[in-house]
Design a protein around this motif. Structure first.
Motif, PDB file in Angstrom:
ATOM      1  N   GLY A 166      19.001 -41.387 -48.874  1.00  0.00           N
ATOM      2  CA  GLY A 166      20.079 -41.635 -49.825  1.00  0.00           C
ATOM      3  C   GLY A 166      20.415 -40.408 -50.649  1.00  0.00           C
ATOM      4  O   GLY A 166      19.735 -39.374 -50.586  1.00  0.00           O
ATOM      5  N   ARG A 167      21.467 -40.543 -51.435  1.00  0.00           N
ATOM      6  CA  ARG A 167      21.902 -39.487 -52.355  1.00  0.00           C
ATOM      7  C   ARG A 167      21.962 -40.062 -53.763  1.00  0.00           C
ATOM      8  O   ARG A 167      21.979 -41.275 -53.941  1.00  0.00           O
ATOM      9  CB  ARG A 167      23.288 -38.969 -51.952  1.00  0.00           C
ATOM     10  N   LEU A 168      22.000 -39.169 -54.734  1.00  0.00           N
ATOM     11  CA  LEU A 168      22.081 -39.581 -56.135  1.00  0.00           C
ATOM     12  C   LEU A 168      23.452 -39.225 -56.690  1.00  0.00           C
ATOM     13  O   LEU A 168      23.886 -38.075 -56.576  1.00  0.00           O
ATOM     14  CB  LEU A 168      20.992 -38.889 -56.950  1.00  0.00           C
ATOM     15  N   PHE A 169      24.129 -40.204 -57.274  1.00  0.00           N
ATOM     16  CA  PHE A 169      25.433 -39.991 -57.890  1.00  0.00           C
ATOM     17  C   PHE A 169      25.357 -40.288 -59.383  1.00  0.00           C
ATOM     18  O   PHE A 169      24.717 -41.264 -59.807  1.00  0.00           O
ATOM     19  CB  PHE A 169      26.493 -40.910 -57.267  1.00  0.00           C
ATOM     20  N   SER A 180      20.693 -29.474 -50.791  1.00  0.00           N
ATOM     21  CA  SER A 180      22.090 -29.566 -50.372  1.00  0.00           C
ATOM     22  C   SER A 180      22.960 -30.015 -51.543  1.00  0.00           C
ATOM     23  O   SER A 180      22.548 -30.881 -52.321  1.00  0.00           O
ATOM     24  CB  SER A 180      22.224 -30.578 -49.230  1.00  0.00           C
ATOM     25  N   PRO A 181      24.176 -29.458 -51.676  1.00  0.00           N
ATOM     26  CA  PRO A 181      25.078 -29.896 -52.747  1.00  0.00           C
ATOM     27  C   PRO A 181      25.419 -31.378 -52.676  1.00  0.00           C
ATOM     28  O   PRO A 181      25.843 -31.963 -53.673  1.00  0.00           O
ATOM     29  CB  PRO A 181      26.332 -29.041 -52.515  1.00  0.00           C
ATOM     30  N   SER A 182      25.219 -31.987 -51.517  1.00  0.00           N
ATOM     31  CA  SER A 182      25.534 -33.408 -51.379  1.00  0.00           C
ATOM     32  C   SER A 182      24.414 -34.311 -51.899  1.00  0.00           C
ATOM     33  O   SER A 182      24.633 -35.503 -52.102  1.00  0.00           O
ATOM     34  CB  SER A 182      25.806 -33.746 -49.911  1.00  0.00           C
ATOM     35  N   ARG A 209      33.487 -40.279 -51.300  1.00  0.00           N
ATOM     36  CA  ARG A 209      32.250 -39.555 -50.958  1.00  0.00           C
ATOM     37  C   ARG A 209      31.398 -40.343 -49.961  1.00  0.00           C
ATOM     38  O   ARG A 209      30.239 -40.022 -49.745  1.00  0.00           O
ATOM     39  CB  ARG A 209      31.418 -39.306 -52.217  1.00  0.00           C
ATOM     40  N   GLN A 210      32.003 -41.376 -49.349  1.00  0.00           N
ATOM     41  CA  GLN A 210      31.298 -42.224 -48.375  1.00  0.00           C
ATOM     42  C   GLN A 210      30.001 -42.808 -48.942  1.00  0.00           C
ATOM     43  O   GLN A 210      28.961 -42.841 -48.286  1.00  0.00           O
ATOM     44  CB  GLN A 210      30.988 -41.452 -47.079  1.00  0.00           C
ATOM     45  N   ILE A 211      30.063 -43.269 -50.173  1.00  0.00           N
ATOM     46  CA  ILE A 211      28.887 -43.876 -50.782  1.00  0.00           C
ATOM     47  C   ILE A 211      28.462 -45.101 -49.984  1.00  0.00           C
ATOM     48  O   ILE A 211      29.305 -45.831 -49.438  1.00  0.00           O
ATOM     49  CB  ILE A 211      29.150 -44.239 -52.262  1.00  0.00           C
TER      50      ILE A 211
END
Length: 276
Positions: A63-66, A91-93, A127-129
């Protein structure tokens, strides 16, 4: 008729007649208020811990953090996210910050942007969350529609959610799995939440992102071994890190090794592999 309860972030300053104060008194009184911040954050450590542990699991699972916020809150989220790639080589993403009104709102206020409860999720969808990601809403008041709407939509879509606010029983706390509330009292200038509330948010964001990067293996000992070598200062710092780990190398040899492999971690690993 009962008067509505005034949120702490909007309550009247403990000081008055500010325009009549000397510069020294202004500075001392602002500093006196600022000293309350760290203690208030300390009380919230159990709340912060829960969010960090959940976020580690999410990031380790792909996962990513927003971060989402409006005004100062949004800018602080973007600041924290933007510093992750150069500091930790991520990664910046991996960590991303969004502000109500879009990137132009970073420098200039976009009137009314924070009042749309639907816009945050629209911005996140660009951002394709997805359900693997983690969303943290930041709002000093705890009721910003942009943030509140984004958190509610995230929960409906199965995301882990967190919130950072400076009022007790904040609305966004009820839309987050892991709410963080740090109440620091009235601002020196009534309602100016870029002051103590903003400092709270910066401290909490520092704690969250730094802890996450350490847990994800971006730090060795106490050093940023994955940092980007983007200027002379950082190359010098990285060279000295290599020397600390490999005492046999002089400065120039350590610098050459670092330049060849591109990161402190890779340089150290390459050296030790050669010695096996």
């Amino acid at each position: 008729m009962t008067s509505p309860t005034i949120p702490t972030t909007e309550s009247s300053s403990l000081y008055d007649h500010l325009e009549e104060m000397s510069t020294n008194d202004l500075l001392k009184n602002i500093n006196q208020e600022d000293q309350k911040v760290a203690k208030a954050v300390e009380k919230a450590i159990p709340q912060i811990e829960g969010l960090v542990n959940a976020a580690v699991k999410g990031l380790e699972s792909g996962g990513r953090l927003f971060y989402i916020g409006a005004g100062t809150s949004g800018r602080l989220g973007i600041l924290d996210a933007s510093e992750i790639p150069p500091t930790y080589g991520a990664s910046p993403s991996l960590v991303q910050g969004l502000i109500a009104g879009g990137d132009s709102a970073i420098r200039t206020a976009v009137e009314g942007a924070e009042d749309d409860p639907e816009q945050a999720w629209k911005d996140l969808e660009k951002r394709q969350i997805n359900h693997k990601d983690i969303l943290i809403g930041i709002a000093a008041s705890g009721k910003t529609p942009y943030v509140l709407g984004g958190l509610k939509a995230a929960q409906k879509n199965g995301l882990v959610t967190g919130s950072i606010s400076c009022n007790k029983n904040a609305a966004i706390s009820h839309a987050a799995n892991f709410p963080i509330e740090v109440e620091v009292g009235p601002e020196f200038v009534t309602g100016s939440t870029r002051m103590k509330a903003g400092t709270v948010q910066k401290l909490v964001l520092n704690m969250i992102s730094t802890s996450l990067m350490i847990k994800l293996g971006k730090v060795k000992g106490n050093k940023m071994v994955h940092m980007q070598l983007s200027n002379n200062k950082l190359v010098d710092r990285g060279t000295k890190m290599v020397m600390d780990e490999i005492p046999d190398l002089d400065y120039e040899a350590a610098k050459q090794l670092l330049s060849k492999h591109g990161s402190v971690k890779k340089a150290i690993e390459a050296y030790h592999n050669q010695c096996i």
